[in-house]
Design a protein around this motif. Structure first.
Motif, PDB file in Angstrom:
ATOM      1  N   PHE A   5       0.852  -1.181   0.000  1.00 39.19           N
ATOM      2  CA  PHE A   5       0.000   0.000   0.000  1.00 39.19           C
ATOM      3  C   PHE A   5       0.897   1.244   0.000  1.00 39.19           C
ATOM      4  N   ILE A   6       0.871   1.962  -1.121  1.00 36.99           N
ATOM      5  CA  ILE A   6       1.700   3.164  -1.262  1.00 36.99           C
ATOM      6  C   ILE A   6       0.786   4.386  -1.291  1.00 36.99           C
ATOM      7  N   VAL A   7       1.058   5.347  -0.428  1.00 37.19           N
ATOM      8  CA  VAL A   7       0.223   6.553  -0.355  1.00 37.19           C
ATOM      9  C   VAL A   7       1.042   7.777  -0.755  1.00 37.19           C
ATOM     10  N   LEU A   8       0.460   8.605  -1.622  1.00 38.26           N
ATOM     11  CA  LEU A   8       1.077   9.870  -2.000  1.00 38.26           C
ATOM     12  C   LEU A   8       0.323  10.994  -1.311  1.00 38.26           C
ATOM     13  N   GLU A   9       1.048  11.773  -0.541  1.00 36.96           N
ATOM     14  CA  GLU A   9       0.428  12.845   0.228  1.00 36.96           C
ATOM     15  C   GLU A   9       1.033  14.194  -0.151  1.00 36.96           C
ATOM     16  N   GLY A  10       0.419  15.252   0.355  1.00 32.16           N
ATOM     17  CA  GLY A  10       0.928  16.600   0.097  1.00 32.16           C
ATOM     18  C   GLY A  10      -0.170  17.492  -0.432  1.00 32.16           C
ATOM     19  N   ALA A 102      -3.671  16.747   8.173  1.00 32.65           N
ATOM     20  CA  ALA A 102      -3.125  18.021   7.693  1.00 32.65           C
ATOM     21  C   ALA A 102      -4.213  19.075   7.532  1.00 32.65           C
ATOM     22  N   TYR A 103      -5.297  18.739   6.858  1.00 31.75           N
ATOM     23  CA  TYR A 103      -6.336  19.731   6.560  1.00 31.75           C
ATOM     24  C   TYR A 103      -7.256  19.986   7.752  1.00 31.75           C
ATOM     25  N   GLN A 104      -7.820  18.904   8.288  1.00 30.94           N
ATOM     26  CA  GLN A 104      -8.818  19.097   9.343  1.00 30.94           C
ATOM     27  C   GLN A 104      -8.159  19.323  10.708  1.00 30.94           C
ATOM     28  N   GLY A 105      -6.969  18.760  10.915  1.00 35.34           N
ATOM     29  CA  GLY A 105      -6.269  18.919  12.181  1.00 35.34           C
ATOM     30  C   GLY A 105      -5.401  20.169  12.195  1.00 35.34           C
ATOM     31  N   TYR A 106      -4.245  20.102  11.527  1.00 33.03           N
ATOM     32  CA  TYR A 106      -3.339  21.254  11.520  1.00 33.03           C
ATOM     33  C   TYR A 106      -3.989  22.470  10.866  1.00 33.03           C
ATOM     34  N   GLY A 107      -4.783  22.259   9.834  1.00 29.12           N
ATOM     35  CA  GLY A 107      -5.395  23.379   9.112  1.00 29.12           C
ATOM     36  C   GLY A 107      -6.561  24.000   9.865  1.00 29.12           C
ATOM     37  N   ARG A 108      -7.542  23.187  10.233  1.00 24.05           N
ATOM     38  CA  ARG A 108      -8.774  23.738  10.814  1.00 24.05           C
ATOM     39  C   ARG A 108      -8.826  23.639  12.331  1.00 24.05           C
ATOM     40  N   PHE A 160      -3.023  29.145   5.568  1.00 24.49           N
ATOM     41  CA  PHE A 160      -3.552  27.791   5.742  1.00 24.49           C
ATOM     42  C   PHE A 160      -2.562  26.772   5.169  1.00 24.49           C
ATOM     43  N   ARG A 161      -2.017  27.088   4.014  1.00 24.96           N
ATOM     44  CA  ARG A 161      -1.071  26.154   3.393  1.00 24.96           C
ATOM     45  C   ARG A 161       0.213  26.029   4.212  1.00 24.96           C
ATOM     46  N   GLN A 162       0.625  27.129   4.854  1.00 27.98           N
ATOM     47  CA  GLN A 162       1.816  27.081   5.712  1.00 27.98           C
ATOM     48  C   GLN A 162       1.583  26.186   6.929  1.00 27.98           C
ATOM     49  N   LYS A 163       0.388  26.293   7.513  1.00 24.83           N
ATOM     50  CA  LYS A 163       0.056  25.455   8.667  1.00 24.83           C
ATOM     51  C   LYS A 163       0.100  23.977   8.281  1.00 24.83           C
ATOM     52  N   MET A 164      -0.432  23.701   7.097  1.00 26.22           N
ATOM     53  CA  MET A 164      -0.445  22.319   6.655  1.00 26.22           C
ATOM     54  C   MET A 164       0.961  21.813   6.388  1.00 26.22           C
ATOM     55  N   ARG A 165       1.778  22.685   5.828  1.00 22.22           N
ATOM     56  CA  ARG A 165       3.143  22.291   5.508  1.00 22.22           C
ATOM     57  C   ARG A 165       3.886  21.855   6.778  1.00 22.22           C
ATOM     58  N   LEU A 169       5.335  18.073   7.874  1.00 20.08           N
ATOM     59  CA  LEU A 169       6.711  17.819   8.306  1.00 20.08           C
ATOM     60  C   LEU A 169       6.734  17.091   9.652  1.00 20.08           C
ATOM     61  N   GLU A 170       5.857  17.527  10.572  1.00 17.50           N
ATOM     62  CA  GLU A 170       5.771  16.837  11.867  1.00 17.50           C
ATOM     63  C   GLU A 170       5.350  15.389  11.689  1.00 17.50           C
ATOM     64  N   MET A 171       4.378  15.171  10.824  1.00 17.14           N
ATOM     65  CA  MET A 171       3.855  13.810  10.649  1.00 17.14           C
ATOM     66  C   MET A 171       4.888  12.881  10.013  1.00 17.14           C
ATOM     67  N   ILE A 172       5.701  13.419   9.109  1.00 15.94           N
ATOM     68  CA  ILE A 172       6.747  12.589   8.501  1.00 15.94           C
ATOM     69  C   ILE A 172       7.667  12.051   9.598  1.00 15.94           C
TER      70      ILE A 172
END
Ligand SMILES: Nc1ncnc2c1ncn2[C@@H]1O[C@H](COP(=O)(O)OP(=O)(O)O)[C@@H](O)[C@H]1O
Ligand SMILES: [Mg+2]
Length: 205
Positions: A5-10, A102-108, A160-165, A169-172
């Motif tokens: 299972f390969i996931v592409l994120e970002g 990334a979106y719902q947690g770090y973003g929102r 918003f995009r900076q927060k996600m970025r 990085l933290e999640m990696i």
């Protein structure tokens, strides 16, 4: 034998779809059985949920949005991802649980513990064998796409995009088998790196 299972994120426009298609071709040329899919969506029911979450201008409150993503994931995982993995196929998925953090947690700002719990339930405990996180400099966001046709999520602002970025990085750092891909590089350089990481992670020989 169990598949991979390969996931592409970002974030949007960082080249996930471009690299996913190239990776499918690479793996097929190696004789592998591959399934390419994406979230939200991936099955007829989940694609209907995708239409709702991506509709421009639609009022969707953060908690409702979270549950829509998880509903899509639960359907997609059970109907498509797990059966393919059980048949020994390589599943390549554009976006999965990390996007929700990334979106719902770090973003929102929804509690990450809540999201992680819902992610686990919706993913039926399925974990990627390899997560490739594509991150690019913000200047490319406009260069690599037309604002005119932006969907609801692509209209989010720079902050918003900076927060996600920083979230990505933290999640990696704390996700097993997750790697940062420098998406500022050109398409063939990125492809070479992706292929290298598949070898290092024993997905290909
Ligand atoms: N490494 C790259 N350098 C420059 N442009 C790229 C690169 N990768 C993809 N693109 C272009 O950027 C746009 C967005 O790419 P896409 O793969 O659709 O991103 P995503 O699926 O992450 O939203 C497309 O027009 C694509 O051709
Ligand atoms: Mg895409």
């Amino acid at each position: 034998m169990k598949g991979k299972f390969i996931v592409l994120e970002g974030p949007d426009r960082c080249g996930k779809s471009t690299q996913a298609k190239m990776l499918v071709n690479h793996l097929i040329a190696l004789g592998k059985e591959v399934v390419l899919t994406r979230e939200p969506g991936g099955t007829p029911t989940a694609e209907k949920i995708r239409q709702i979450v991506l509709e421009p201008g639609l009022d969707i409150r953060p908690m409702a949005e979270l549950f829509l993503y998880e509903a899509s994931r639960a359907q997609h995982t059970q109907e498509k991802i797990l059966p393919a993995l059980n048949e020994g196929k390589i599943v390549i998925c554009e976006r999965y649980t990390m996007s929700t953090c990334a979106y719902q947690g770090y973003g929102r700002g929804i509690d990450l513990n809540v999201i992680n719990t819902l992610n686990q339930i919706a993913a039926l405990e399925t974990k990627p064998d390899l997560t490739l996180v594509f991150l690019m400099s913000d200047k490319y966001f406009t260069e690599r796409g037309e604002y005119l046709f932006s969907d609801r999520l692509e209209q989010e602002n720079v902050a918003f995009r900076q927060k996600m970025r920083s979230g990505y990085l933290e999640m990696i750092e704390r996700t097993p088998n997750a790697y940062l891909i420098d998406a500022d590089k050109n398409i063939s350089e990125i492809q070479a790196r992706v292929i290298e990481l598949l070898k290092e992670n024993h997905i290909t020989d």
